[in-house]
Design a protein around this motif. Structure first.
Motif, mmCIF file in Angstrom:
data_model
loop_
_atom_site.group_PDB
_atom_site.id
_atom_site.type_symbol
_atom_site.label_atom_id
_atom_site.label_comp_id
_atom_site.label_asym_id
_atom_site.label_seq_id
_atom_site.Cartn_x
_atom_site.Cartn_y
_atom_site.Cartn_z
ATOM 1 N N ASP A 13 11.522 -2.567 -4.223
ATOM 2 C CA ASP A 13 11.292 -1.866 -5.490
ATOM 3 C C ASP A 13 9.971 -2.241 -6.134
ATOM 4 O O ASP A 13 9.378 -1.427 -6.846
ATOM 5 C CB ASP A 13 12.448 -2.098 -6.470
ATOM 6 C CG ASP A 13 13.567 -1.085 -6.295
ATOM 7 O OD1 ASP A 13 13.362 -0.045 -5.618
ATOM 8 O OD2 ASP A 13 14.669 -1.330 -6.827
ATOM 9 N N PHE A 14 9.476 -3.455 -5.901
ATOM 10 C CA PHE A 14 8.201 -3.869 -6.480
ATOM 11 C C PHE A 14 7.014 -3.540 -5.579
ATOM 12 O O PHE A 14 5.878 -3.487 -6.042
ATOM 13 C CB PHE A 14 8.198 -5.359 -6.794
ATOM 14 C CG PHE A 14 9.153 -5.752 -7.873
ATOM 15 C CD1 PHE A 14 9.126 -5.130 -9.114
ATOM 16 C CD2 PHE A 14 10.091 -6.742 -7.662
ATOM 17 C CE1 PHE A 14 10.009 -5.491 -10.120
ATOM 18 C CE2 PHE A 14 10.976 -7.119 -8.657
ATOM 19 C CZ PHE A 14 10.931 -6.485 -9.891
ATOM 20 N N VAL A 15 7.264 -3.358 -4.291
ATOM 21 C CA VAL A 15 6.177 -3.045 -3.359
ATOM 22 C C VAL A 15 5.911 -1.548 -3.319
ATOM 23 O O VAL A 15 4.805 -1.090 -3.629
ATOM 24 C CB VAL A 15 6.481 -3.591 -1.947
ATOM 25 C CG1 VAL A 15 5.420 -3.140 -0.943
ATOM 26 C CG2 VAL A 15 6.578 -5.118 -1.974
ATOM 27 N N ASP A 16 6.933 -0.772 -2.968
ATOM 28 C CA ASP A 16 6.721 0.677 -2.837
ATOM 29 C C ASP A 16 7.896 1.489 -3.374
ATOM 30 O O ASP A 16 8.030 2.664 -3.084
ATOM 31 C CB ASP A 16 6.417 1.060 -1.395
ATOM 32 C CG ASP A 16 7.486 0.595 -0.415
ATOM 33 O OD1 ASP A 16 8.569 0.162 -0.852
ATOM 34 O OD2 ASP A 16 7.224 0.661 0.793
ATOM 35 N N GLY A 17 8.738 0.847 -4.170
ATOM 36 C CA GLY A 17 9.905 1.522 -4.731
ATOM 37 C C GLY A 17 9.691 1.929 -6.175
ATOM 38 O O GLY A 17 8.572 2.271 -6.572
ATOM 39 N N SER A 18 10.745 1.834 -6.978
ATOM 40 C CA SER A 18 10.724 2.360 -8.345
ATOM 41 C C SER A 18 9.664 1.727 -9.236
ATOM 42 O O SER A 18 9.190 2.370 -10.180
ATOM 43 C CB SER A 18 12.109 2.197 -8.988
ATOM 44 O OG SER A 18 12.476 0.840 -9.052
ATOM 45 N N LEU A 19 9.249 0.510 -8.979
ATOM 46 C CA LEU A 19 8.193 -0.150 -9.759
ATOM 47 C C LEU A 19 7.010 -0.561 -8.884
ATOM 48 O O LEU A 19 6.198 -1.396 -9.277
ATOM 49 C CB LEU A 19 8.760 -1.372 -10.496
ATOM 50 C CG LEU A 19 9.736 -1.066 -11.627
ATOM 51 C CD1 LEU A 19 10.373 -2.352 -12.151
ATOM 52 C CD2 LEU A 19 9.044 -0.315 -12.759
#
Length: 175
Positions: A13-19
């Motif tokens: 989520d922090f690499v290429d997801g929601s964030l």
């Protein structure tokens, strides 16, 4: 004397997801290389939320569902996961920006074998990296804490730099 590498929240989520951000995705190869070449103990954190995230204090201030336990976004980035597993990294789940459990673990390790150096890398520089670096510095004021700026990314480049500057003022060494 022992050395520790702390890999903070290198989750999907922090690499290429929601964030995720392009900068976060861009540091993955450097993070993997740092893990692979590190001669010491690897510890890593997973930002961990439940389905009720949006009703929490954090969720009200950052209303973007992310890192819900056991979801794909909660998992480590695949390349990072392979690297930490290969080096037998120890996992810490955390519900808040800083991990008190991680800091307490390091205090206990330092009692057994003096810690020479702690290096912090990961995401996001301006939220969880700074929170954990400052927490560890508070728990272990005589242990040098380093942050490898090339293996970190912030929400924005400006907030990344502000976080690095703030940590430097608190005697955290920026590499």
């Amino acid at each position: 004397m022992e050395q520790y590498l702390l890999v903070i929240d290198m989750q999907n989520d922090f690499v290429d997801g929601s964030l995720g951000t392009k900068k976060a995705a861009a540091i993955v190869p450097d993070v993997v290389k740092k893990i692979e070449e590190f001669d010491g103990t690897i510890l890593y954190t997973l930002d961990t939320h439940m389905e009720n995230y949006l009703t929490t204090q954090e969720g009200k201030n950052l209303p973007v569902v992310h890192c819900v336990k056991d979801s794909k976004g909660w998992e480590l980035n695949k390349s990072v996961k392979e690297a930490v597993e290969h080096k037998h990294g120890k996992r810490f789940l955390k519900e808040t920006f800083g991990s008190k459990e991680l800091a307490e673990y390091l205090v206990e390790q330092n009692k057994e074998h003096e810690i020479e150096k702690i290096t912090v890398i990961g995401l996001c520089t301006d939220i969880c990296v700074i929170s954990n670096a400052l927490l560890i510095k508070a728990f272990l004021p005589e242990v040098p804490v380093h942050v490898d700026a090339l293996c970190c990314a912030g929400v924005t480049e400006e907030s990344h730099q502000r976080a690095l500057d703030a940590m430097k003022m608190c005697q955290i060494l920026i590499d």
